[in-house]
Design a protein around this motif. Structure first.
Motif, PDB file in Angstrom:
ATOM      1  N   GLY A  77      15.218  -7.633  -4.535  1.00  0.00           N
ATOM      2  CA  GLY A  77      14.379  -6.505  -5.268  1.00  0.00           C
ATOM      3  C   GLY A  77      14.079  -5.513  -4.492  1.00  0.00           C
ATOM      4  N   GLN A  78      14.644  -5.341  -3.097  1.00  0.00           N
ATOM      5  CA  GLN A  78      14.119  -4.250  -2.335  1.00  0.00           C
ATOM      6  C   GLN A  78      15.296  -3.156  -2.251  1.00  0.00           C
ATOM      7  OE1 GLN A  78      11.716  -5.000   1.260  1.00  0.00           O
ATOM      8  NE2 GLN A  78      12.556  -7.128   1.125  1.00  0.00           N
ATOM      9  N   ALA A  79      14.674  -1.933  -1.930  1.00  0.00           N
ATOM     10  CA  ALA A  79      15.479  -0.659  -1.803  1.00  0.00           C
ATOM     11  C   ALA A  79      15.595  -0.356  -0.371  1.00  0.00           C
ATOM     12  CB  ALA A  79      14.957   0.441  -2.658  1.00  0.00           C
ATOM     13  N   ARG A  88      12.116  -1.271   0.997  1.00  0.00           N
ATOM     14  CA  ARG A  88      10.811  -0.808   0.043  1.00  0.00           C
ATOM     15  C   ARG A  88      10.805  -1.949  -1.131  1.00  0.00           C
ATOM     16  NH1 ARG A  88      10.022   5.562  -0.207  1.00  0.00           N
ATOM     17  NH2 ARG A  88      10.435   5.989   2.139  1.00  0.00           N
ATOM     18  N   PRO A  89       9.789  -2.692  -1.309  1.00  0.00           N
ATOM     19  CA  PRO A  89       9.701  -3.614  -2.582  1.00  0.00           C
ATOM     20  C   PRO A  89       9.903  -2.635  -3.686  1.00  0.00           C
ATOM     21  CG  PRO A  89       8.153  -4.024  -0.930  1.00  0.00           C
ATOM     22  CD  PRO A  89       8.631  -2.911  -0.297  1.00  0.00           C
ATOM     23  N   GLY A 121      11.714   3.356 -10.113  1.00  0.00           N
ATOM     24  CA  GLY A 121      11.123   4.329  -9.164  1.00  0.00           C
ATOM     25  C   GLY A 121      12.083   4.995  -8.618  1.00  0.00           C
ATOM     26  N   ALA A 122      11.874   6.072  -7.568  1.00  0.00           N
ATOM     27  CA  ALA A 122      12.718   7.115  -6.924  1.00  0.00           C
ATOM     28  C   ALA A 122      12.187   7.167  -5.447  1.00  0.00           C
ATOM     29  CB  ALA A 122      12.778   8.275  -7.609  1.00  0.00           C
ATOM     30  N   PRO A 123      12.684   6.101  -4.804  1.00  0.00           N
ATOM     31  CA  PRO A 123      12.051   5.998  -3.463  1.00  0.00           C
ATOM     32  C   PRO A 123      12.373   6.830  -2.385  1.00  0.00           C
ATOM     33  CG  PRO A 123      13.622   4.056  -3.661  1.00  0.00           C
ATOM     34  CD  PRO A 123      13.201   4.943  -5.109  1.00  0.00           C
ATOM     35  N   SER A 164       8.534  13.983 -13.203  1.00  0.00           N
ATOM     36  CA  SER A 164       8.211  13.822 -11.878  1.00  0.00           C
ATOM     37  C   SER A 164       9.436  13.739 -10.924  1.00  0.00           C
ATOM     38  CB  SER A 164       7.231  12.798 -11.251  1.00  0.00           C
ATOM     39  OG  SER A 164       7.585  11.575 -11.921  1.00  0.00           O
ATOM     40  N   LEU A 165      10.674  13.049 -11.549  1.00  0.00           N
ATOM     41  CA  LEU A 165      11.958  12.772 -10.976  1.00  0.00           C
ATOM     42  C   LEU A 165      12.620  13.715 -10.586  1.00  0.00           C
ATOM     43  CD1 LEU A 165      14.124  10.843 -10.000  1.00  0.00           C
ATOM     44  CD2 LEU A 165      15.146  11.208 -12.639  1.00  0.00           C
TER      45      LEU A 165
END
Length: 201
Positions: A77-79, A88-89, A121-123, A164-165
């Motif tokens: 589940g990480q990016a 990143r979790p 999310g948008a990491p 915010s994206l």
């Protein structure tokens, strides 16, 4: 495992003019093909869904393991972006039946992921030199997968993504670069994402 990835032959397409995102989804199925066959993926299995440049190597890499790609990995589940040592979790590990999505904003180049219709999310922000981005899927698994480029309704409601994206970088130069990259990407959308040959692998 021998790390193998697939890349679409054409850049990811715009979802709709009013949405200003490019996006696709991948459904992960049980390895045996039936719902009762396997209710979870072995820990050693990984289906990585992401985006990358045309130069992303398809052999020996998973999406996110270099600077030319971004990926969400089913096993943890990480990016990932830049390397495979640490990610990143972002969300939970995936199970058969899960729908994983990847996309980016044409205005900000922010790369985002989803799982089962939920925005995770948008990491990352894709550098302008990587544009346009191509759909990528890494398969360290025998689990079959289905691809959706918009022929069927998405699990994610792309019209309800957070504002915010689309927020661009703060500097004037970054805003100009974002606009130029958005125009280049929009011009690429006249070609179907799957192309005449489907996927390269």
């Amino acid at each position: 495992h021998r790390h193998m990835s697939l890349r679409a032959v054409s850049p990811l397409r715009l979802v709709a003019d009013e949405v200003l995102v490019a996006y696709f989804e991948v459904t992960i199925w049980p390895r045996g093909g039936g719902a009762a066959e396997l209710e979870w993926l072995p820990q050693s299995d990984c289906v990585a869904v992401g985006l990358g440049s045309r130069d992303f190597p398809l052999d020996g890499r998973q999406p996110g393991w270099d600077s030319a790609s971004f990926g969400y990995h089913s096993d943890d589940g990480q990016a990932f972006h830049g390397h495979g040592a640490s990610g990143r979790p972002l969300g939970p590990a995936c199970s058969p039946g899960d729908v994983v999505g990847a996309g980016y904003s044409l205005l900000s180049r922010r790369v985002f992921f989803s799982r089962n219709g939920v925005f995770l999310g948008a990491p990352y922000v894709a550098p302008a030199q990587l544009m346009p981005l191509y759909p990528l899927v890494g398969l360290d698994s025998r689990a079959p997968v289905d691809f959706n480029f918009g022929a069927s309704p998405f699990a994610l409601d792309t019209a309800s993504l957070p504002p915010s994206l689309h927020r661009p970088a703060t500097s004037k130069l970054s805003r100009v670069t974002s606009l130029e990259a958005a125009v280049r990407s929009a011009l690429a959308f006249v070609v179907p994402a799957w192309g005449p040959a489907g996927w390269l692998g």
